[in-house]
Write an enzyme that holds these catalytic residues in place. Structure first.
Site, PDB file in Angstrom:
ATOM      1  N   GLU A 177      97.280  -6.751  87.748  1.00 37.00           N
ATOM      2  CA  GLU A 177      97.341  -5.581  87.140  1.00 37.00           C
ATOM      3  C   GLU A 177      96.376  -5.426  85.785  1.00 37.00           C
ATOM      4  O   GLU A 177      96.535  -5.112  84.524  1.00 37.00           O
ATOM      5  CB  GLU A 177      98.677  -5.082  86.358  1.00 37.00           C
ATOM      6  N   GLU A 376     103.479  -4.776  94.941  1.00 39.54           N
ATOM      7  CA  GLU A 376     104.541  -4.529  93.979  1.00 39.54           C
ATOM      8  C   GLU A 376     105.350  -3.180  94.178  1.00 39.54           C
ATOM      9  O   GLU A 376     104.306  -2.134  94.243  1.00 39.54           O
ATOM     10  CB  GLU A 376     104.339  -4.721  92.579  1.00 39.54           C
TER      11      GLU A 376
HETATM   12  P1  P53 Z   1     109.161  -4.583  84.279  1.00 35.43           P
HETATM   13  C1  P53 Z   1     103.859  -2.217  83.021  1.00 35.43           C
HETATM   14  C2  P53 Z   1     103.955  -0.951  83.723  1.00 35.43           C
HETATM   15  C3  P53 Z   1     104.033  -1.213  85.127  1.00 35.43           C
HETATM   16  C4  P53 Z   1     104.252  -2.390  85.743  1.00 35.43           C
HETATM   17  O1  P53 Z   1     107.923  -4.540  85.181  1.00 35.43           O
HETATM   18  C5  P53 Z   1     104.249  -3.535  84.848  1.00 35.43           C
HETATM   19  C6  P53 Z   1     104.061  -3.363  83.414  1.00 35.43           C
HETATM   20  C7  P53 Z   1     104.638  -4.595  82.733  1.00 35.43           C
HETATM   21  O2  P53 Z   1     105.759  -4.677  82.146  1.00 35.43           O
HETATM   22  O3  P53 Z   1     104.482  -4.654  85.316  1.00 35.43           O
HETATM   23  C8  P53 Z   1     104.616  -5.164  86.727  1.00 35.43           C
HETATM   24  O4  P53 Z   1     109.577  -6.220  84.467  1.00 35.43           O
HETATM   25  C9  P53 Z   1     104.149  -6.608  86.757  1.00 35.43           C
HETATM   26  C10 P53 Z   1     105.315  -7.389  86.933  1.00 35.43           C
HETATM   27  C11 P53 Z   1     106.575  -6.727  86.262  1.00 35.43           C
HETATM   28  C12 P53 Z   1     106.849  -5.481  87.077  1.00 35.43           C
HETATM   29  O5  P53 Z   1     105.639  -4.473  87.165  1.00 35.43           O
HETATM   30  O6  P53 Z   1     108.619  -4.267  83.050  1.00 35.43           O
HETATM   31  O7  P53 Z   1     103.351  -6.906  87.616  1.00 35.43           O
HETATM   32  O8  P53 Z   1     105.158  -8.591  86.343  1.00 35.43           O
HETATM   33  O9  P53 Z   1     107.495  -7.612  86.411  1.00 35.43           O
HETATM   34  C13 P53 Z   1     107.938  -4.660  86.564  1.00 35.43           C
HETATM   35  O10 P53 Z   1     110.388  -3.765  84.782  1.00 35.43           O
END
Ligand code: P53
Length: 478
Positions: A177, A376
């Site tokens: 990201e 993801e």
């Molecule tokens: P969490 C911000 C916005 C979108 C995705 O996120 C993001 C983030 C950072 O938090 O992170 C990605 O755990 C990232 C993962 C993360 C996942 O999305 O905040 O690549 O490390 O855990 C989900 O709910």
């Protein structure tokens, strides 16, 4: 050419080292930026402390102790039928300080064993080199990615692991990201992407972000070049956070603002996929006096190191409106975000928009003409364990079902080339954004709470059996 999910499609799941391994000091690992982040909560940001403070709780230190459970966990992934498993290599396990010459053999050995375990079940590892876990020493000593020397440290790390895992790993991604930092006023995003620890109102944050991002893009391109020299079979991708920006209304200003915001958020992908800065960014830098250290040699490297595929995360879309105090439609942060009346949201306020995934797949295909991998996707939600030890997570199944259907539509009806789908947090882990355990994404439940208590026992949720069926039928039976 067939317009259906390919036979060798990389169904799997995704995690990141710092969010599940734990063992933060085991076998010589050094601290990373993730080790100085406290636990936040829904709406409460995580703090980034100056070093590790004895009176604070750092959820990543132990996480779900995958470091000692990986054999059992991979066995569960294999039972679901995973063809792939996306994780990252914790940079600070290999180079505990980040700037040393010799790698830490015990750290390298851990990933030898982990990848061997994957291959035992025919699971293809997909490896991110930098997933929010820069060695903390590089943050303290060099100020993170603001310093050009960090490119060399990163390349030394990348070269070391490319050579070591040449035969075990074929799919790689450089920076997770990389475009999160577009939101340069968000401390957390600057720290996780670039190891920049700044006050939210730092007047230099925008300039620093563009500088750090440039060095990362150069490092990414160099890694692609070097990786292909080490093994021409390597497939090395970028990794973008994709949340398409919709205009709040059909008012031309809202529509134009959404277009400018898309440019400002996704130019990283242009550099990585097409090999050069888009003209709108060059014009923007010139117009705004943003003069990064970008050399002619750098531009050659960027051209020579374009990625093989586009990895991206998709959780939601974002709806924005033009702001009166922003006549030039510059990047707009959270203040411009509008509620989308057509969408429901998760318990953490993330809009749920499966069609937005199809939109994103189309948009990326149109821009980059390269294979796409959804690395993801998922729903963070609270789970309840019944007295019988069951987790009836129908909400998660319905989220994933709708998103896989949207992916299928993009493949079958829009002709988009997608090579894999690895939903996020296939086993419950520490949330990046909040540091919580209770924001769960997994098919596998882990007994651990937000304060770090629990047995770490693993349980199969209903979604475990559902996803097993999806993979077994190659996405036919949703
Ligand atoms: P969490 C911000 C916005 C979108 C995705 O996120 C993001 C983030 C950072 O938090 O992170 C990605 O755990 C990232 C993962 C993360 C996942 O999305 O905040 O690549 O490390 O855990 C989900 O709910």
């Amino acid at each position: 050419m067939t317009y259906s999910i390919p036979k060798d499609f990389l169904w799997g799941g995704a995690v990141a080292a710092h969010q599940l391994e734990g063992a933060w000091q085991t076998d010589g690992k050094g601290p990373s930026i993730a080790d100085v982040m406290t636990a936040g909560a829904n709406g409460v940001p995580r703090q980034i402390t100056d070093g590790v403070k004895p009176d604070k709780f750092y959820p990543n230190h132990e996480a779900i102790d995958f470091y000692h459970h990986y054999k059992d966990d991979i066995k569960l992934f294999a039972e679901m039928g995973f063809k792939s498993f996306r994780t990252s290599i914790a940079w600070a396990r290999i180079f505990p300080q980040g700037d040393e010459e010799q790698p830490n053999e015990a750290g390298l050995k851990f990933y030898d064993d982990l990848f061997a375990e994957c291959h035992k079940y025919g699971i293809e590892p997909i490896i991110t080199l930098a997933h929010f876990e820069i060695p903390y020493n590089l943050v303290k000593k060099y100020g993170g990615w603001r310093d050009r020397r960090v490119i060399d440290f990163f390349i030394h790390f990348a070269t070391t692991v490319f050579k070591r895992y040449k035969e075990q790993v074929k799919y790689w991604m450089t920076f997770n990201e990389i475009n999160n930092q577009t939101d340069y006023k968000e401390q957390f995003l600057m720290a996780t992407d670039s190891g920049l620890v700044l006050e939210p109102d730092d007047p230099e944050s925008e300039a620093l972000m563009y500088q750090a991002a440039h060095y990362e893009l150069v490092a990414s391109a160099l890694a692609v070049k070097i990786g292909h020299e080490i093994n021409p079979e390597f497939k090395i991708g970028c990794m973008l956070n994709v949340s398409p920006l919709y205009p709040a209304t059909c008012k031309p200003e809202d529509t134009f603002q959404s277009l400018k915001a898309m440019q400002r958020r996704y130019w990283f992908g242009d550099v990585q996929a097409l090999g050069h800065y888009p003209r709108h960014m060059e014009a923007f830098f010139q117009d705004n006096g943003l003069r990064s250290d970008i050399t002619a040699e750098d531009r050659v490297v960027l051209k020579e190191g374009t990625v093989d595929y586009i990895g991206f995360s998709y959780y939601n879309s974002t709806t924005i409106a033009a702001q009166e105090n922003n006549p030039e439609f510059h990047f707009v942060g959270p203040e411009a975000i509008q509620e989308n009346p057509y969408l429901t949201t998760s318990d953490w306020g993330w809009p749920i928009d499966p069609l937005g995934l199809r939109y994103s797949l189309n948009w990326l295909a149109d821009h980059y003409h390269k294979p796409l991998m959804i690395v993801e996707n998922g729903l963070g939600a609270k789970d309840e364990v019944t007295a019988e030890g069951k987790i009836h997570d129908d909400y998660r199944i319905s989220y994933l079902k709708a998103h896989i259907q949207a992916m299928k539509d993009a493949i079958e009806k829009d002709g988009v080339s997608v090579i894999g789908y690895t939903p996020w947090g296939c086993i419950d882990l520490v949330s990046a954004g909040t540091g919580q355990m209770s924001k769960r994404y997994g098919f596998i439940y882990v007994n651990r709470d937000d304060e770090g208590n629990g047995s770490n026992k693993r349980l199969k949720k209903d979604s475990f059996y559902w996803y097993q069926k999806v993979i077994a039928t190659n996405g036919e039976d949703l």
